[in-house]
Scaffold this motif. Structure first.
Motif, mmCIF file in Angstrom:
data_model
loop_
_atom_site.group_PDB
_atom_site.id
_atom_site.type_symbol
_atom_site.label_atom_id
_atom_site.label_comp_id
_atom_site.label_asym_id
_atom_site.label_seq_id
_atom_site.Cartn_x
_atom_site.Cartn_y
_atom_site.Cartn_z
ATOM 1 N N MET A 51 0.822 -1.200 0.000
ATOM 2 C CA MET A 51 0.000 0.000 0.000
ATOM 3 C C MET A 51 0.861 1.257 0.000
ATOM 4 N N ASP A 52 0.823 1.975 -1.131
ATOM 5 C CA ASP A 52 1.433 3.302 -1.159
ATOM 6 C C ASP A 52 0.634 4.171 -0.195
ATOM 7 N N MET A 53 1.282 5.072 0.499
ATOM 8 C CA MET A 53 0.575 5.916 1.463
ATOM 9 C C MET A 53 0.071 7.219 0.848
ATOM 10 N N SER A 54 0.716 7.680 -0.224
ATOM 11 C CA SER A 54 0.310 8.932 -0.882
ATOM 12 C C SER A 54 -0.506 8.591 -2.126
ATOM 13 N N GLY A 60 -3.411 6.208 1.552
ATOM 14 C CA GLY A 60 -3.073 4.866 2.008
ATOM 15 C C GLY A 60 -3.369 4.623 3.480
ATOM 16 N N TRP A 61 -3.277 5.686 4.289
ATOM 17 C CA TRP A 61 -3.566 5.542 5.717
ATOM 18 C C TRP A 61 -5.034 5.146 5.905
ATOM 19 N N GLU A 62 -5.940 5.892 5.244
ATOM 20 C CA GLU A 62 -7.374 5.621 5.357
ATOM 21 C C GLU A 62 -7.744 4.305 4.671
ATOM 22 N N ALA A 63 -7.144 4.030 3.513
ATOM 23 C CA ALA A 63 -7.419 2.776 2.819
ATOM 24 C C ALA A 63 -7.055 1.585 3.706
ATOM 25 N N THR A 64 -5.925 1.670 4.385
ATOM 26 C CA THR A 64 -5.508 0.600 5.299
ATOM 27 C C THR A 64 -6.513 0.432 6.421
ATOM 28 N N ARG A 65 -6.948 1.537 7.011
ATOM 29 C CA ARG A 65 -7.944 1.450 8.090
ATOM 30 C C ARG A 65 -9.226 0.761 7.603
ATOM 31 N N ILE A 76 -5.266 -9.851 6.335
ATOM 32 C CA ILE A 76 -4.313 -9.774 5.221
ATOM 33 C C ILE A 76 -3.137 -8.878 5.624
ATOM 34 N N PRO A 77 -1.906 -9.365 5.532
ATOM 35 C CA PRO A 77 -0.761 -8.520 5.849
ATOM 36 C C PRO A 77 -0.667 -7.335 4.880
ATOM 37 N N ILE A 78 -0.334 -6.165 5.419
ATOM 38 C CA ILE A 78 -0.185 -4.953 4.615
ATOM 39 C C ILE A 78 1.185 -4.352 4.897
ATOM 40 N N ILE A 79 1.921 -4.060 3.812
ATOM 41 C CA ILE A 79 3.192 -3.348 3.932
ATOM 42 C C ILE A 79 2.991 -1.961 3.346
ATOM 43 N N ALA A 80 3.251 -0.950 4.154
ATOM 44 C CA ALA A 80 3.164 0.443 3.708
ATOM 45 C C ALA A 80 4.385 0.770 2.862
ATOM 46 N N LEU A 81 4.161 1.477 1.753
ATOM 47 C CA LEU A 81 5.261 1.959 0.909
ATOM 48 C C LEU A 81 5.169 3.475 0.834
ATOM 49 N N THR A 82 6.273 4.148 1.101
ATOM 50 C CA THR A 82 6.231 5.602 1.009
ATOM 51 C C THR A 82 7.575 6.174 0.597
ATOM 52 N N ALA A 83 7.509 7.235 -0.183
ATOM 53 C CA ALA A 83 8.714 7.960 -0.581
ATOM 54 C C ALA A 83 9.046 9.028 0.444
ATOM 55 N N HIS A 84 8.097 9.314 1.310
ATOM 56 C CA HIS A 84 8.272 10.372 2.307
ATOM 57 C C HIS A 84 8.628 9.751 3.650
ATOM 58 N N ALA A 85 9.884 9.374 3.784
ATOM 59 C CA ALA A 85 10.328 8.701 5.005
ATOM 60 C C ALA A 85 10.573 9.735 6.098
ATOM 61 N N MET A 86 9.483 10.233 6.639
ATOM 62 C CA MET A 86 9.567 11.235 7.688
ATOM 63 C C MET A 86 9.599 10.545 9.049
ATOM 64 N N GLY A 88 8.450 9.305 12.338
ATOM 65 C CA GLY A 88 7.115 8.974 12.809
ATOM 66 C C GLY A 88 6.238 8.279 11.783
ATOM 67 N N ASP A 89 6.661 8.216 10.510
ATOM 68 C CA ASP A 89 5.834 7.569 9.488
ATOM 69 C C ASP A 89 5.659 6.071 9.749
ATOM 70 N N ARG A 90 6.715 5.424 10.221
ATOM 71 C CA ARG A 90 6.611 3.984 10.513
ATOM 72 C C ARG A 90 5.551 3.757 11.598
ATOM 73 N N GLU A 91 5.597 4.555 12.646
ATOM 74 C CA GLU A 91 4.636 4.430 13.736
ATOM 75 C C GLU A 91 3.226 4.735 13.242
ATOM 76 N N LYS A 92 3.106 5.755 12.384
ATOM 77 C CA LYS A 92 1.795 6.116 11.825
ATOM 78 C C LYS A 92 1.240 4.966 10.978
ATOM 79 N N ALA A 93 2.115 4.322 10.182
ATOM 80 C CA ALA A 93 1.689 3.193 9.351
ATOM 81 C C ALA A 93 1.225 2.030 10.224
ATOM 82 N N MET A 94 1.953 1.740 11.263
ATOM 83 C CA MET A 94 1.580 0.646 12.162
ATOM 84 C C MET A 94 0.263 0.978 12.876
ATOM 85 N N ALA A 95 0.086 2.218 13.278
ATOM 86 C CA ALA A 95 -1.153 2.630 13.943
ATOM 87 C C ALA A 95 -2.354 2.518 13.000
#
Length: 121
Positions: A51-54, A60-65, A76-86, A88-95
């Motif tokens: 799942m791309d996040m942008s 992608g955040w809402e789609a995952t939810r 289903i396992p979901i791996i977040a993909l993002t070009a914006h490695a800011m 807190g993004d990892r924590e946001k993806a896990m949340a």
């Protein structure tokens, strides 16, 4: 052969990653935005979602939810993909419900290791 749903709006990224995954033995179906990704996840049978996040329509955040809210797709396992490695993004993806997180440009061997860790052996 494991079936992956790739949700990515960038055509070049979608094409490159899907071809590379297919060469490694995965069946890949693609969605071009978050709305289509949720619809496909709910109606298809996937072993994993990338799942791309942008994304347009629904990010992608809402789609995952939304995928996590449905009984048939909750596991289903979901791996977040993002070009914006800011920070807190990892924590946001896990949340949001992602099982793992990876940055773009995708380093295939690193992503394959994450996919293998999440797929049943």
């Amino acid at each position: 052969m494991p079936k992956i749903l790739l949700v990515e709006d960038n055509e070049m990224n979608r094409d490159m990653l899907s071809r590379r995954l297919q060469r490694k033995g995965f069946e890949v179906e693609m969605a071009v935005d978050g709305k289509q990704g949720v619809e496909m996840a709910l109606t298809g049978k996937y072993d994993l979602i990338l799942m791309d996040m942008s994304l347009p329509e629904i990010d992608g955040w809402e789609a995952t939810r939304r995928v996590r809210e449905a009984d048939q797709t909750r596991a289903i396992p979901i791996i977040a993909l993002t070009a914006h490695a800011m920070s807190g993004d990892r924590e946001k993806a896990m949340a949001a419900g992602c099982n793992d997180y990876d940055t773009k440009p995708v380093e295939l061997e690193r992503l394959l290791a994450k996919i293998a860790a999440l797929l049943p052996q």
